[in-house]
Design a protein around this motif. Structure first.
Motif, PDB file in Angstrom:
ATOM      1  N   SER A 195       0.857  -1.185   0.000  1.00 44.55           N
ATOM      2  CA  SER A 195       0.000   0.000   0.000  1.00 44.55           C
ATOM      3  C   SER A 195       0.894   1.236   0.000  1.00 44.55           C
ATOM      4  O   SER A 195       1.866   1.307   0.760  1.00 44.55           O
ATOM      5  CB  SER A 195      -0.919   0.002   1.225  1.00 44.55           C
ATOM      6  OG  SER A 195      -1.543   1.247   1.396  1.00 44.55           O
ATOM      7  N   GLU A 196       0.570   2.179  -0.849  1.00 47.52           N
ATOM      8  CA  GLU A 196       1.361   3.409  -0.919  1.00 47.52           C
ATOM      9  C   GLU A 196       1.305   4.162   0.407  1.00 47.52           C
ATOM     10  O   GLU A 196       2.311   4.710   0.868  1.00 47.52           O
ATOM     11  CB  GLU A 196       0.851   4.291  -2.060  1.00 47.52           C
ATOM     12  CG  GLU A 196       1.590   5.613  -2.211  1.00 47.52           C
ATOM     13  CD  GLU A 196       3.026   5.438  -2.672  1.00 47.52           C
ATOM     14  OE1 GLU A 196       3.797   6.415  -2.564  1.00 47.52           O
ATOM     15  OE2 GLU A 196       3.373   4.338  -3.137  1.00 47.52           O
ATOM     16  N   ASP A 197       0.140   4.178   1.047  1.00 47.72           N
ATOM     17  CA  ASP A 197       0.026   4.862   2.334  1.00 47.72           C
ATOM     18  C   ASP A 197       0.873   4.187   3.406  1.00 47.72           C
ATOM     19  O   ASP A 197       1.484   4.863   4.244  1.00 47.72           O
ATOM     20  CB  ASP A 197      -1.440   4.898   2.785  1.00 47.72           C
ATOM     21  CG  ASP A 197      -2.298   5.762   1.877  1.00 47.72           C
ATOM     22  OD1 ASP A 197      -1.733   6.666   1.221  1.00 47.72           O
ATOM     23  OD2 ASP A 197      -3.522   5.529   1.818  1.00 47.72           O
ATOM     24  N   ARG A 217      -2.182  -2.797  -9.995  1.00 45.84           N
ATOM     25  CA  ARG A 217      -3.602  -2.663  -9.725  1.00 45.84           C
ATOM     26  C   ARG A 217      -4.398  -2.821 -11.008  1.00 45.84           C
ATOM     27  O   ARG A 217      -3.893  -2.581 -12.114  1.00 45.84           O
ATOM     28  CB  ARG A 217      -3.910  -1.290  -9.099  1.00 45.84           C
ATOM     29  CG  ARG A 217      -3.141  -1.012  -7.826  1.00 45.84           C
ATOM     30  CD  ARG A 217      -3.499  -2.003  -6.756  1.00 45.84           C
ATOM     31  NE  ARG A 217      -2.934  -1.618  -5.473  1.00 45.84           N
ATOM     32  CZ  ARG A 217      -2.277  -2.437  -4.674  1.00 45.84           C
ATOM     33  NH1 ARG A 217      -2.081  -3.677  -5.041  1.00 45.84           N
ATOM     34  NH2 ARG A 217      -1.829  -2.021  -3.513  1.00 45.84           N
ATOM     35  N   ARG A 235       6.134   2.995  -3.867  1.00 44.78           N
ATOM     36  CA  ARG A 235       5.969   1.655  -4.438  1.00 44.78           C
ATOM     37  C   ARG A 235       6.891   1.453  -5.634  1.00 44.78           C
ATOM     38  O   ARG A 235       7.427   0.369  -5.838  1.00 44.78           O
ATOM     39  CB  ARG A 235       4.510   1.424  -4.826  1.00 44.78           C
ATOM     40  CG  ARG A 235       3.559   1.469  -3.643  1.00 44.78           C
ATOM     41  CD  ARG A 235       2.116   1.271  -4.054  1.00 44.78           C
ATOM     42  NE  ARG A 235       1.895  -0.074  -4.535  1.00 44.78           N
ATOM     43  CZ  ARG A 235       1.366  -0.347  -5.730  1.00 44.78           C
ATOM     44  NH1 ARG A 235       1.032   0.633  -6.560  1.00 44.78           N
ATOM     45  NH2 ARG A 235       1.175  -1.589  -6.115  1.00 44.78           N
TER      46      ARG A 235
END
Length: 308
Positions: A195-197, A217, A235
């Motif tokens: 996850s980028e977050d 994705r 990422r």
């Protein structure tokens, strides 16, 4: 796991050193928190419920390690079941266990995080147990998220229902670990943490790099369509790192958390199918924390013995 008196005395001394200080003018507690934590470790190591543990202590008395450290006013007393049930649910006990895990864990720049399913009976009526897991581990129960160092020692752990995402608990684990003065450079994880977050959170909290497989994705390429490109600078940087020999080496070291998961599943810990008397999330968390402390202490003693 050795059952010597010296082994238990060292662990109880560590618990007593982490005893929370009483503040304010509230009603004083009848039993110190380190004694309640020691009783919890006894129950988890013997596989006893509160009722069986109290019956055993009443018939056999305190073990020798407790008699060496208990004040005289407690040596002829045994906490009753209501006291244990009430104190085991307290957040103070969970915080004490987490501080002990942080004190036992050897500092290392490499860490790993992963989850595993703690199953309950298929016909269990536990309202907080849900079906979840990945692949063949799709079971009814809870999910244990474990944050370990390069020796397999747990730094912090968390428990959620099996249908919950591991990321929600991982944020809390890493945030607590950041207050323990851990200098972490790399955190290895599997694809569930892509996850980028979360990449950004790891970078901002520890200044570390999250090494996790980066998946594209969107749909697979079909009928001339192209998959959606990877978004996010963190990422993209991780994917570039995983293509290098250095990144592949660090990602292979993620196997330490898999081995640590296997260690706590094997005897004498047996953290696989939860006992019938362990129901609801707070009881599962207390049971898991007790076994994690025993595992971390055993790994620490083994490491020190090899170093000597």
């Amino acid at each position: 796991m050795p059952a010597t008196t010296a082994w238990w005395v060292g662990l109880l001394c560590l618990l007593r050193g982490e005893e929370p200080k009483q503040r304010g003018r509230g009603h004083p507690i009848s039993w110190p928190w380190w004694v309640i934590a020691g009783v919890s470790l006894l129950g988890a190591s013997w596989g006893f419920s509160n009722h069986r543990l109290v019956l055993y202590l009443k018939s056999e008395g305190w073990p020798k390690a407790f008699r060496k450290l208990l004040p005289k006013r407690f040596r002829r007393r045994i906490p009753d079941e209501a006291t244990l049930s009430r104190r085991f649910r307290s957040d103070t006990l969970s915080a004490l266990m987490r501080r002990v895990l942080g004190a036992l864990a050897i500092r290392s720049p490499f860490t790993a995080i992963d989850g595993m399913v703690l199953a309950v009976g298929q016909h269990s009526r536990d309202p907080e147990a849900r079906f979840g897991g990945a692949g063949s581990h799709y079971l009814k129960g809870y999910k244990a998220i474990r944050f370990v160092n390069d020796l397999g020692q747990p730094i912090d752990v968390g428990t959620e229902s099996a249908n919950r995402s591991e990321l929600a608990t991982a944020y809390a684990l890493l945030e607590r670990a950041s207050t323990m003065e851990f200098s972490v450079l790399r955190i290895a994880a599997d694809g569930a943490y892509d996850s980028e977050d979360f990449h950004r959170f790891v970078e901002q909290t520890f200044g570390a790099t999250l090494i996790a497989p980066v998946h594209r994705r969107g749909r697979k390429p079909q009928r001339g369509r192209r998959a959606r490109p990877i978004s996010g600078s963190y990422r993209r940087r991780t994917r570039k790192l995983l293509r290098s020999a250095w990144g592949k080496r660090w990602f292979r070291m993620r196997q330490i958390v898999e081995r640590s998961n296997a260690w706590i599943r094997m005897p004498p810990f047996n953290l696989t199918m939860l006992p019938t008397f362990i129901r609801r999330r707070h009881r599962v968390l207390r049971w898991q924390l007790s076994l994690e402390v025993l595992l971390s202490y055993a790994i620490l003693l083994r490491t020190l013995a090899r170093a000597a």
